[in-house]
Design a protein around this motif. Structure first.
Motif, short mmCIF file in Angstrom:
data_model
loop_
_atom_site.label_atom_id
_atom_site.label_comp_id
_atom_site.label_asym_id
_atom_site.label_seq_id
_atom_site.Cartn_x
_atom_site.Cartn_y
_atom_site.Cartn_z
N PRO A 1 -5.43 8.29 -2.40
CA PRO A 1 -4.05 8.45 -1.92
C PRO A 1 -3.81 9.70 -1.08
N THR B 1 -5.85 3.27 -0.13
CA THR B 1 -4.82 4.22 -0.61
C THR B 1 -4.75 4.25 -2.13
N LEU C 1 -5.71 -1.36 3.50
CA LEU C 1 -4.94 -0.16 3.21
C LEU C 1 -4.59 -0.07 1.73
N ASN D 1 0.63 8.65 3.28
CA ASN D 1 -0.33 9.29 4.18
C ASN D 1 -0.91 8.31 5.20
N VAL D 2 -0.20 7.22 5.46
CA VAL D 2 -0.62 6.25 6.47
C VAL D 2 0.29 6.40 7.69
N PHE E 1 0.83 -1.19 0.00
CA PHE E 1 0.00 0.00 0.00
C PHE E 1 0.87 1.24 0.00
N ASP E 2 0.26 2.34 -0.44
CA ASP E 2 0.94 3.63 -0.47
C ASP E 2 1.09 4.13 0.96
N THR E 3 2.32 4.29 1.40
CA THR E 3 2.58 4.62 2.80
C THR E 3 2.66 6.13 3.06
#
Length: 232
Positions: free
Chosen positions: A193, A189, A185, A18-19, A14-16
């Protein structure tokens, strides 16, 4: 709203960007130990879950943009302070998301709270929107979305689409979450995103029944005391 098909990412990447996961301190793990225990009473579960929720809210608010603000103290001095750059509102995904409202009210009684009801269709197994009541002019707010469990991501995506269709920009949304799966996630995302996701734990995986591992069971049932069952 049409149903949203979801294909769980096999590699769970997953795109990290904004997590954000809370720092996994011994203190946080202590709180998780209390609420993950299948023998925990409703009183124990809610008492310790509220403490995790407060940590999530504080971290979510800390990440927002602030402007300068001066106030005069009771002794006549000037204090150089801060205020939120945008007004804040909460939106609960009914029912489990309502568990986060009390801690938000303890931070500020004047923050408005909206509701979104999403349930899984018994035939298609896909999330379906049943009801939404949002604060007026919600497009002017930074929105805190309350949803403790993020498993496949279907309900989360449905709720986020409701907000975006109401004029809220994705970058003005923080998804406040207790537990999430890598698979969920990956789905969220990919679709959103720019939405910030604040969680207290990224779980290991989903099992064949789409339950998070190690998990916590049905958060809403345990928090509101509508089941005697332990964690799934």
């Amino acid at each position: 709203m049409s149903a949203i098909p979801l294909n769980l990412a096999s590699n769970s990447e997953f795109d990290t960007r904004n997590v954000f996961e809370l720092e996994q301190t011994d203190r946080l793990k202590y709180l998780h130990t209390k609420i993950r225990d299948k023998t925990a009473s409703k009183r124990q579960f809610t008492f310790y879950a509220d403490q995790v929720i407060r940590l999530l809210l504080e971290q979510s608010l800390q990440r927002l943009t602030f402007n300068n603000k001066q106030v005069t103290t009771p002794v006549g001095a000037i204090y150089q302070g801060k205020q939120f750059a945008k007004p804040i509102c909460g939106v609960s995904v009914v029912r489990a998301g309502e568990s986060m409202e009390n801690e938000l009210r303890r931070i500020d009684l004047n923050i408005p709270i909206g509701k979104i009801l999403i349930q899984r269709d018994p035939e298609s197994k896909l999330p379906k929107l049943y009801y939404a009541k949002l604060p007026e002019h919600i497009e002017q707010y930074h929105v805190l979305v309350f949803e403790p469990m993020l498993a496949t991501g279907g309900s989360a995506i449905c709720a986020l689409e409701v907000l975006c269709n109401s004029g809220v920009k994705p970058e003005n949304i923080t998804f406040v979450n207790l537990l999430c799966s890598p698979e969920g996630l990956a789905n969220v995302t990919k679709r959103f995103p720019d939405v910030v996701i604040q969680t207290s734990s990224i779980e290991q995986c989903l099992n064949e029944h789409a339950f998070m591992i190690p998990g916590i069971g049905d958060f809403g049932d345990r928090y509101f005391g509508t089941t005697d069952l332990g964690a799934v």
